[in-house]
Structures are given as structure tokens and as C-alpha cells.
Design a protein around this motif. Sequence first.
Motif, PDB file in Angstrom:
ATOM      1  N   ARG A  70       0.975  -1.247  -0.017  1.00 56.74           N
ATOM      2  CA  ARG A  70       0.004   0.176   0.002  1.00 56.74           C
ATOM      3  C   ARG A  70       1.021   1.227   0.176  1.00 56.74           C
ATOM      4  O   ARG A  70       1.926   1.211   0.784  1.00 56.74           O
ATOM      5  N   LEU A  71       0.652   2.301  -0.843  1.00 57.83           N
ATOM      6  CA  LEU A  71       1.344   3.554  -0.893  1.00 57.83           C
ATOM      7  C   LEU A  71       0.423   4.524  -1.212  1.00 57.83           C
ATOM      8  O   LEU A  71      -0.113   4.716  -2.286  1.00 57.83           O
ATOM      9  N   VAL A  72       0.206   5.263  -0.220  1.00 58.69           N
ATOM     10  CA  VAL A  72      -0.640   6.421  -0.015  1.00 58.69           C
ATOM     11  C   VAL A  72       0.180   7.685   0.543  1.00 58.69           C
ATOM     12  O   VAL A  72       0.561   7.516   1.601  1.00 58.69           O
ATOM     13  N   LEU A  73       0.271   8.836  -0.350  1.00 61.27           N
ATOM     14  CA  LEU A  73       1.116   9.774   0.298  1.00 61.27           C
ATOM     15  C   LEU A  73       0.209  10.864   1.261  1.00 61.27           C
ATOM     16  O   LEU A  73       0.930  11.566   2.032  1.00 61.27           O
ATOM     17  N   GLY A 129       4.279  14.685   5.111  1.00 56.16           N
ATOM     18  CA  GLY A 129       2.892  14.518   4.980  1.00 56.16           C
ATOM     19  C   GLY A 129       2.512  13.255   5.930  1.00 56.16           C
ATOM     20  O   GLY A 129       3.243  12.671   6.655  1.00 56.16           O
ATOM     21  N   ASP A 130       1.052  12.945   5.795  1.00 54.62           N
ATOM     22  CA  ASP A 130       0.628  11.609   6.748  1.00 54.62           C
ATOM     23  C   ASP A 130       0.604  10.566   5.691  1.00 54.62           C
ATOM     24  O   ASP A 130      -0.437  10.080   5.421  1.00 54.62           O
ATOM     25  N   CYS A 131       1.718  10.222   5.225  1.00 52.09           N
ATOM     26  CA  CYS A 131       1.734   8.993   4.376  1.00 52.09           C
ATOM     27  C   CYS A 131       1.236   7.571   4.818  1.00 52.09           C
ATOM     28  O   CYS A 131       1.433   7.597   6.177  1.00 52.09           O
ATOM     29  N   LYS A 160       5.582  -8.314   7.923  1.00 48.74           N
ATOM     30  CA  LYS A 160       4.853  -7.229   7.481  1.00 48.74           C
ATOM     31  C   LYS A 160       5.431  -5.877   8.223  1.00 48.74           C
ATOM     32  O   LYS A 160       5.483  -5.824   9.196  1.00 48.74           O
ATOM     33  N   GLY A 161       5.652  -4.869   7.476  1.00 50.30           N
ATOM     34  CA  GLY A 161       5.875  -3.456   8.155  1.00 50.30           C
ATOM     35  C   GLY A 161       5.493  -2.468   7.270  1.00 50.30           C
ATOM     36  O   GLY A 161       4.649  -2.616   6.447  1.00 50.30           O
ATOM     37  N   GLY A 162       5.655  -1.261   7.949  1.00 49.38           N
ATOM     38  CA  GLY A 162       5.242  -0.009   7.065  1.00 49.38           C
ATOM     39  C   GLY A 162       6.335   1.075   7.525  1.00 49.38           C
ATOM     40  O   GLY A 162       7.335   1.077   8.402  1.00 49.38           O
ATOM     41  N   ILE A 163       5.882   2.002   6.660  1.00 45.02           N
ATOM     42  CA  ILE A 163       6.939   3.363   6.676  1.00 45.02           C
ATOM     43  C   ILE A 163       5.742   4.499   6.986  1.00 45.02           C
ATOM     44  O   ILE A 163       4.877   4.707   6.364  1.00 45.02           O
ATOM     45  N   LYS A 164       6.224   5.309   8.144  1.00 48.38           N
ATOM     46  CA  LYS A 164       5.156   6.529   8.425  1.00 48.38           C
ATOM     47  C   LYS A 164       6.282   7.677   8.749  1.00 48.38           C
ATOM     48  O   LYS A 164       7.343   7.718   8.859  1.00 48.38           O
ATOM     49  N   ASP A 165       5.599   8.771   8.628  1.00 49.80           N
ATOM     50  CA  ASP A 165       6.267  10.181   9.044  1.00 49.80           C
ATOM     51  C   ASP A 165       7.573  10.166   7.961  1.00 49.80           C
ATOM     52  O   ASP A 165       8.473  10.695   8.364  1.00 49.80           O
ATOM     53  N   PHE A 166       7.071   9.879   6.707  1.00 50.54           N
ATOM     54  CA  PHE A 166       8.274   9.991   5.690  1.00 50.54           C
ATOM     55  C   PHE A 166       8.572  11.502   5.342  1.00 50.54           C
ATOM     56  O   PHE A 166       7.459  12.491   5.326  1.00 50.54           O
ATOM     57  N   GLN A 167       9.796  12.063   5.497  1.00 49.03           N
ATOM     58  CA  GLN A 167       9.990  13.322   5.291  1.00 49.03           C
ATOM     59  C   GLN A 167      11.287  13.472   4.188  1.00 49.03           C
ATOM     60  O   GLN A 167      12.137  12.589   4.304  1.00 49.03           O
ATOM     61  N   ILE A 168      11.077  14.488   3.392  1.00 53.68           N
ATOM     62  CA  ILE A 168      12.171  14.928   2.384  1.00 53.68           C
ATOM     63  C   ILE A 168      12.262  16.387   1.909  1.00 53.68           C
ATOM     64  O   ILE A 168      11.181  16.859   2.086  1.00 53.68           O
TER      65      ILE A 168
END
Length: 387
Positions: free
Chosen positions: A152-155, A187-189, A199-207
Motif C-alpha cells: 500500500r502506498l498513499v502519500l 505528510g501523513d503518508c 509485514k511492516g510499514g513506513i510512516k512520517d516520511f520526510q524529504i
Amino acid sequence: MEGKSKDNKISKANPWPYMNISSLTMSFLTKLATAGIIWGWGYLNFNIAWLIAPVALVAWKTERRKDNELRTITAQASVMAREKELIMSRIDELPSWVYFPDFDRAEWLNKVLYKVWPSINHFARELCKQSIEPAIVEKLGEYKVKGFQFERLVLGRIPLKIYGIKAYDKNTLRNEVILDADIIYAGDCDITFSVGNIKGGIKDFQIRGLMRIVMKPLLPTTPIVGGVQAFFLNPPAINFNLVGVADVLDLPGFNEILRKTIVEQIAAFVVLPNKIVIPLSEAVPVESLKIPEPEGVLRIHVVEAKHLMKKDIGVLGKGKSDPYAIINIGAQEFRTKTIDNTVNPKWDFWCECAVTSAIAQQITLLLWDYDDTKGDESLGRLWSAHA
């Protein structure tokens, strides 16, 4: 006037009793549980040394998570906050138009981004599945990590923000328009992935970084502009947090491998000499837009370093390091040889690289201590303002 100002004050309910009781209860239970574990460990005659490693690991992970959460909250607040609040709260992270007089505000462009963000969201998802994911799979395979895929990939709803924009009117060709945009995404990706059965995930992605937009060549007929190029002059700053089951593996090994892989793939896609190219006219060959046009070639000579830190501590507190250096200009990377057991290495290393923008590209030099068991450790860094 004094009485009137007093009457206009808004009284707020005092939540102190409830907050105090709740915090005291949680603190008491936590300390009671800790004391019970330690007492039970001693009662069963277990060696107390076995507790040191897990306690140290928990403390390290807690402090690291707090540090990441603080950076995340600060970045998101800077995106959403009003300008006055931003200036007062974070002087050291001001938008570029504040401390660079030649950068202009771009609030009108941010409003446009807010409208088109759902479409950008869809484009980014397709791009990651088709281009970024295969590259990450190949790179992780070098570290014997297999089976990576995005699920799943939502920005999210918070769009990219442009802090400032600069248009060049000097030192440019007559058939091109050059813009620099100081951009940030915090953002709130919602990104989930799997690595084999994990299974894992990425949150609080910043660039955040400085993106250059070049419109060239200018044509005498519609659509006036032959094509658009977009790229980062230097590798952008990237940060993210792991969530889910992957958080259990949030150790220096897995986390740093994933972070390094993502940074490398972004660099391979959109950091000079790599570009995003959008052709607008069939009269302009796509190859002419993709091929970078360097301003010159820079020759770098890395001679030596002195009095580096001792990372490999031996008997009686004596130790050395195994230093090597990495030089970065955009996505171009050069590495010296590793010199074992010294804090005063002499490399005498030469390299040459193409410089596309001498007034904006940076040279970064990183010093590392090679360690094949616990991972390489940083010995310091050095960067120049311009190439």
C-alpha cells in the motif's frame, strides 16, 4: 481599561487533578512492575548480567523513537503552521525566502499543489511500483534481503510544500528558463510493505531539498517550451520511521540498509546527473533533454586525514580505526581505499566528476571506519557550499 482587560480573559478548566492522578498511577505501576521483575530475577537466582543487554536495547530504542517523533512533529508543524508561528518556533528551519532575498514566496503555487495532490498521489504510486520497487528489490538482494514489495502506498492528504522559489535571469542561455524550488514533504503518508513473511510499514516520511526546474528549449511556436527537466542539485535530506512488525527489527542493521537503499534509489532517479524529463514537443528529441550538459569537470585530490577517532578500542584502551572516505557530488559517488589500523590515513586519491551547476551543487566528503561485524561507523563529514 485594566478592568476591561481582566473581564475579557478566557477562563479554562484546570485538567491538573485528572492528569496528575493518571500520570501518578502509570508511573507507580511502571516502577512497581520494574521492581517486581528485578526482585523476581534475584529470587530465582538468575544472573543479573542477562538483564543489562535488553534494558540497554529498550532504552536506546526509546530515546531514538523520541528523537524521531520530535523531528516528525517539527517538520509537520512547519508545513501546517502559520508563518508567524513558524518563525517564532523554529528559527533554524526558516523557509528559504526568509534568509535568501532572491527567493520568492510561492503560496499561490502551494494552493495549486493542494488541488492537484490527488493526481500526484496516483502518479507517485505508479512510479514507485514500476520503477522504485524493482530497484529496491535488486539493491536489497545485495544484502541477502529478499522478497521486498510495496503493498500500500498513499502519500496522504498533506501535500508537498514549496518554501521558496527563485527564477534566474543571469548566467543562463537565451533558449531556457531555470527555476530553483525549496521543497519539503512531511505528510501523513500510509506506506506498507512486506519482506518475505515480515509485514511492516513506513510512516512520517520526510524529504527536503532544492529542486531545479529547467524549461528548454524555447520554441517560436506552440507549445513554446520543448520540454521540462526536474532534478535535485544535491541529495535531499530524508527521514522516516518503521512501524508494524518491522519496528521489532528497527535495529541499526535493517533500518540503515533500508534507509540507504531508499536514498540511493531516489538519487539514481532524480539527483543530478539523473533527471525527470517531460517532453512537450515532438520537434525536440527526448535524448537532448535527458543528457546533462556539464559546465565543467572537477578534479578532486584527497590527500590525508589526521587525529581521527579511535573506533576499534583494544587492550588497555589502545585502539585504531580502519578509515576510508566517500566523496559525493549530486548522485556521483567516489570511494577511497580502506587503510587499516591508523588514525592518520594517507590516501593520495584522485577522482574527476562532471559539474552541471557550479553555483549550487555541493561537495560532500564522509569519513567512515570500516567494520564488517557491527557495521561501519562515522568518523566525521565535510562539505563545501559550492562545487
